[in-house]
Motif scaffolding. Sequence first.
Motif, PDB file in Angstrom:
ATOM      1  N   GLU A  44       0.845  -1.358  -0.045  1.00  0.00           N
ATOM      2  CA  GLU A  44      -0.009  -0.005  -0.108  1.00  0.00           C
ATOM      3  C   GLU A  44       0.889   1.230  -0.096  1.00  0.00           C
ATOM      4  O   GLU A  44       0.385   2.141  -0.769  1.00  0.00           O
ATOM      5  CB  GLU A  44      -0.965   0.029   1.290  1.00  0.00           C
ATOM      6  N   GLU A  45       2.052   1.285   0.747  1.00  0.00           N
ATOM      7  CA  GLU A  45       2.930   2.301   0.798  1.00  0.00           C
ATOM      8  C   GLU A  45       3.742   2.407  -0.698  1.00  0.00           C
ATOM      9  O   GLU A  45       4.544   1.214  -0.878  1.00  0.00           O
ATOM     10  CB  GLU A  45       3.616   2.276   1.801  1.00  0.00           C
ATOM     11  N   SER A  46       3.780   3.453  -1.121  1.00  0.00           N
ATOM     12  CA  SER A  46       4.744   3.447  -2.663  1.00  0.00           C
ATOM     13  C   SER A  46       6.172   3.374  -2.151  1.00  0.00           C
ATOM     14  O   SER A  46       6.642   3.049  -3.173  1.00  0.00           O
ATOM     15  CB  SER A  46       4.333   4.921  -3.306  1.00  0.00           C
ATOM     16  N   GLY A  47       6.829   3.925  -1.056  1.00  0.00           N
ATOM     17  CA  GLY A  47       7.945   3.524  -0.710  1.00  0.00           C
ATOM     18  C   GLY A  47       8.717   2.300  -0.352  1.00  0.00           C
ATOM     19  O   GLY A  47       9.768   2.219   0.146  1.00  0.00           O
ATOM     20  N   ASP A  48       7.702   1.429  -0.312  1.00  0.00           N
ATOM     21  CA  ASP A  48       8.207   0.011   0.144  1.00  0.00           C
ATOM     22  C   ASP A  48       8.787  -0.692  -0.952  1.00  0.00           C
ATOM     23  O   ASP A  48       8.228  -1.434  -1.611  1.00  0.00           O
ATOM     24  CB  ASP A  48       6.874  -0.656   0.645  1.00  0.00           C
ATOM     25  N   ALA A  49      10.068  -0.356  -1.197  1.00  0.00           N
ATOM     26  CA  ALA A  49      10.716  -1.074  -2.080  1.00  0.00           C
ATOM     27  C   ALA A  49      10.735  -2.804  -2.159  1.00  0.00           C
ATOM     28  O   ALA A  49      10.586  -3.189  -2.975  1.00  0.00           O
ATOM     29  CB  ALA A  49      12.135  -0.548  -2.246  1.00  0.00           C
TER      30      ALA A  49
END
Length: 224
Positions: A44-49
């Motif tokens: 859900e979080e865009s920064g979770d690579a």
Amino acid sequence: MESPKAQQDSATTAEKPKSSWINLVVDFGPLLVFFLTYRHFSPEESGDAIGTVSAVIKGTIAFMGATVVALGVSKWRLGKVSPMLWLTTTLILGFGTLTVIFREAIWIQLKPTAVYLMFSVVLFIGLMKGKPMLKYLLQSAFEGLNEEGWIKLSRNWAWFFLVLAIANTVLVYTVSFDAWLQAKLWGFTVASFLFTFSQLPMVLKHGMGETEAREDLLDNPPHD
């Protein structure tokens, strides 16, 4: 009583499968499976690579499995597997395996570039030798299309594949994975359909009837 030629034409028509939907499933089903699987597992979080890479891996595995299934469906329902589908499947499995092993999304992103370039090069080499290689890649003969029509169709698709290869490469290195995936699923697919039907006037000028041209272009669209 029908003449032998009429009987032969009737038999040919009867043998020709009404397979538009099957071709669409075989050609674009695996890509849709990849998209849906990736979306299901994407964080859900865009920064979770890490989560994004994990979703890509799972989507790639699903993509590879769906591609093998599509190959089987083509053989089962259509009675054949075109050389284009064999080559595409081989590259999908190859680049998919690299994606899983190295856990880097770029491999599956560069797969379309490799496919487009390969087909473009094959078609251009055929044109230099005076052979319409698209006819052999699709392993189908559009009824009524003459040799000049096949040559022009191969030429047009050779250039279009080259443009797609360049466009895909640019997107891979300039936009996010999500943006690339959206472009690949919707933009490239729509562009391919539009380009396919843009060839209709040309094939009509080279021996194909309008009804046959529309059906054959839908049943046998080149794809990646």
